[in-house]
Enzyme design. Sequence first.
Site, PDB file in Angstrom:
ATOM      1  N   GLU A  56      -7.031  -4.429  -3.434  1.00  0.00           N
ATOM      2  CA  GLU A  56      -7.152  -3.912  -2.063  1.00  0.00           C
ATOM      3  C   GLU A  56      -8.451  -3.123  -1.926  1.00  0.00           C
ATOM      4  OE1 GLU A  56      -4.091  -1.032  -0.914  1.00  0.00           O
ATOM      5  OE2 GLU A  56      -4.366  -1.580   1.193  1.00  0.00           O
ATOM      6  N   LYS A 140      -2.892  -6.621   6.779  1.00  0.00           N
ATOM      7  CA  LYS A 140      -1.809  -5.727   6.322  1.00  0.00           C
ATOM      8  C   LYS A 140      -0.904  -5.406   7.512  1.00  0.00           C
ATOM      9  CE  LYS A 140      -1.472  -1.469   3.512  1.00  0.00           C
ATOM     10  NZ  LYS A 140      -2.320  -0.504   2.784  1.00  0.00           N
ATOM     11  N   CYS A 181      -0.361  -4.259  -0.385  1.00  0.00           N
ATOM     12  CA  CYS A 181       0.084  -2.928  -0.815  1.00  0.00           C
ATOM     13  C   CYS A 181       1.380  -2.454  -0.156  1.00  0.00           C
ATOM     14  CB  CYS A 181      -1.069  -1.943  -0.628  1.00  0.00           C
ATOM     15  SG  CYS A 181      -0.901  -0.523  -1.752  1.00  0.00           S
TER      16      CYS A 181
HETATM   17  N1  LIG Z   1      -1.765   2.192  -0.500  1.00  0.00           N
HETATM   18  C1  LIG Z   1      -0.708   1.645   0.084  1.00  0.00           C
HETATM   19  O1  LIG Z   1      -0.827   0.903   1.030  1.00  0.00           O
HETATM   20  C2  LIG Z   1       0.666   1.904  -0.389  1.00  0.00           C
HETATM   21  C3  LIG Z   1       0.992   2.919  -1.399  1.00  0.00           C
HETATM   22  O2  LIG Z   1       0.151   3.517  -2.052  1.00  0.00           O
HETATM   23  C4  LIG Z   1       2.428   3.195  -1.564  1.00  0.00           C
HETATM   24  O3  LIG Z   1       3.246   2.534  -0.903  1.00  0.00           O
HETATM   25  O4  LIG Z   1       2.786   4.067  -2.339  1.00  0.00           O
END
Ligand SMILES: NC(=O)CC(=O)C(=O)O
Length: 302
Positions: A56, A140, A181
């Site tokens: 990401e 996302k 994520c």
């Molecule tokens: N960074 C993200 O999108 C998610 C995350 O770090 C988490 O769900 O914990």
Amino acid sequence: MSTAPAFKSFRLALIQLGAVGADKSANLKHAREMIMRAAQGDGTPESRPSVVVLPECFNSPYGHAHFPTYAETIGYTKSRNYDVQTSESESVKMLSSAAKEASVWLVGGSIPERDPTDQRLYNTCTVYSPTGALVALHRKIHLFDIDIPGKITFKESETLTGGSSTTFFDTDFARIGLGICYDVRFPELAMIAARKGCHLLIYPGAFNMTTGPLHWSLLQQARAVDNQVFFSMCSPARDLSAGYHAWGHSMVVDPFGKILAEADEKECIIHTTIDPTVFQDARAGIPVTRQRRFDVYPDVSQ
Ligand SMILES: NC(=O)CC(=O)C(=O)O
């Protein structure tokens, strides 16, 4: 919906990218070098990956304040099919040419994206075929807005908009679903992808020093077991001089929930074999995919 391709064995490589700093050109150069290195495997033809994954936000520091500065417009045609040829995005151009040169399917982590029609920003994953064609794009869906007092407060929605479509793409050896994520915390998304025939789900991600130890592997193993699919998240390496401290630990989980490969927190490339017999054995031995009772819970049956 088209029929999923026959599932065949292939090699998967995750790049746990380090040194993602303020200089976008340097980030892109380093990512390209790592893609080329990943594509070599261990030097033997059988170790060469068919799919290579970046983490990401691989071209910019991770944080809502940075997204407007780093956002790029991904080229698209009048019919809104995304197109490398019309793209002005330096990241898209790099990813496309790297996929072609390395001759791999490339899941290009995510980048901050600006939609030219309304100027909204998204956290977007693009995927390229071994010819360099842009074959999929996932925005996302669930924005990372959390507040754990004394630990971490993060609000992607300060600058980003959430995507509104589920995404998968077909290769000649598997159907692969995408998320980014925080999307992993919403089991519906993985379930829909699995029910659409995906064999492997790939989520570029960047958990942190609070949520990583708590949930990073738990969620991936849960999504893999819930849906009897391979599941994988690719993180940036941890950089304690950066504003956001990523957990690292990029991993690949099999449909039984077994961790097949896991990085530590440093920059590295991990490789594993995705073996369809494990997928078939999990589904034959514990046949939950055929035992669901959508008559009892029809609201999740779409
Ligand atoms: N960074 C993200 O999108 C998610 C995350 O770090 C988490 O769900 O914990």
